[in-house]
Design an enzyme around this catalytic site. Structure first.
Site, PDB file in Angstrom:
ATOM      1  CD  GLU A 103      -2.931  -0.524   2.548  1.00 49.12           C
ATOM      2  OE1 GLU A 103      -2.925   0.634   3.029  1.00 49.12           O
ATOM      3  OE2 GLU A 103      -3.620  -1.445   3.027  1.00 49.12           O
TER       4      GLU A 103
ATOM      5  CD  GLU B 151     -11.652   2.394   1.065  1.00 50.61           C
ATOM      6  OE1 GLU B 151     -11.991   1.230   1.345  1.00 50.61           O
ATOM      7  OE2 GLU B 151     -10.623   2.918   1.515  1.00 50.61           O
TER       8      GLU B 151
ATOM      9  CE  LYS C 228     -10.763   3.174   5.549  1.00 50.29           C
ATOM     10  NZ  LYS C 228      -9.527   2.922   4.773  1.00 50.29           N
TER      11      LYS C 228
END
Length: 319
Positions: A186, A240, A243
């Site tokens: 990531e 997202e 989120k």
């Protein structure tokens, strides 16, 4: 495999057999699967799943063996930079003492034995936003800058990303695991953030991710491991929008949930070499004819294969 399954995976081989059957072998090889991330940033999991990690990795690997997939698919587990007790200068990188014997060494032994690599989640954004008075933004974004000389080994770093990765390499080297490689599972930069999340903006996100693509596609390694090219997975493909947490957590994506681009960056060697490619194109600035939809990106083998990859995991919080 999410963290909440680690205890079952560690305790019961039949559990991982069933998991591999349902999630891996049923889709391979029609779906390209190169590795399995067993857990994510387990060392900071509030549910204390660290003790289950290596046994779970071993059981998942044993399940792959049963399907003759153990050579094609690697097993690893992404670690955050918070697993290090020191990371500056990079040459002083060291794992936290309390992690070394219980989990770091057993995990690195397993990675060595299976020919796998250590997955690392690296976020220069967090280091920059926490110490923007000490870290140059150009250094964090791969832009031209004088660089930083490591006082321990004399190597010059021109970007924070390489320094972070080399801190992990140094930590592994200190434990005599110089032969284990790293994959960046990531990394990314948010296009928006709260008022205290310094540096979060579309322009900076485009600069970081675009320059990261250029850096990865040139095939070079880090100053400490110059001959070892890096596989990099970008977080994230989509914003997202549901989120929780700081605003930045909802704004790491290249695409909005509508599948329209947040900004433009080059994603292939051809695009990197195209000097006319725009650095940033905000959604509201693009005509519909100029918008490149997500299907155009993820379906292209020159984008998602090789050393430049997309990764959108069910990630735990990054640190």
């Amino acid at each position: 495999m999410p963290n909440e399954l680690l205890s079952n995976a560690a305790a019961d081989q039949s559990f991982t057999d069933a998991w591999v059957q349902a999630n891996i072998s049923s889709y391979h090889p029609a779906t390209q699967i190169e590795a399995i991330a067993v857990g994510n940033e387990v060392f900071v999991d509030p549910n204390n799943t660290t003790k289950f990690l290596v046994p779970a990795m071993k059981n998942v690997h044993a399940s792959l063996v049963k399907h003759n997939l153990d050579t094609a698919i690697k097993i690893s587990s992404p670690v955050a930079l918070s697993a290090l007790s020191t990371s500056y200068p990079a040459s002083s990188g060291a794992f936290k003492t309390e992690l070394v014997e219980p989990v770091i060494k057993p995990m690195l032994d397993f990675l060595r034995q299976t020919g796998s690599y250590l997955m690392v989640n690296a976020y220069p954004f967090f280091a920059y936003t926490a110490t923007s008075d000490k870290i140059s933004l150009d250094y964090a974004l791969f832009k031209n800058n004088p660089g930083v000389v490591d006082s321990g080994n004399g190597l010059r770093y021109t970007n924070l990303f390489d320094a972070q990765i080399d801190a992990v390499f140094a930590a592994m080297s200190a434990l005599q695991y110089d032969d284990v490689k790293i994959a960046v599972s990531e990394t990314g930069w948010p296009s928006a953030g709260d008022s205290n999340e310094i540096g979060a903006s579309p322009a900076n996100a485009a600069s970081y991710n675009g320059n990261l693509v250029r850096r990865v596609l040139n095939g070079s390694g880090t100053p400490l491991r110059p001959s070892d090219s890096l596989d990099v997975f970008l977080f994230a493909l989509f914003n997202e929008n549901q989120k929780s947490g700081p605003t930045s957590e909802r704004n790491y994506g290249l695409f909005y949930p509508t599948e329209q681009k947040v900004y433009d960056i080059p994603l292939t060697a051809a695009e990197v070499n195209d000097s006319s490619a725009p650095a940033v194109r905000r959604r509201e600035e693009s005509g519909s004819g100029e918008r490149r939809r997500v299907d155009d990106v993820v379906s292209r083998p020159d984008v998602v294969r090789g050393e430049w990859c997309f990764f959108r995991g069910e990630a735990a919080g990054r640190s």
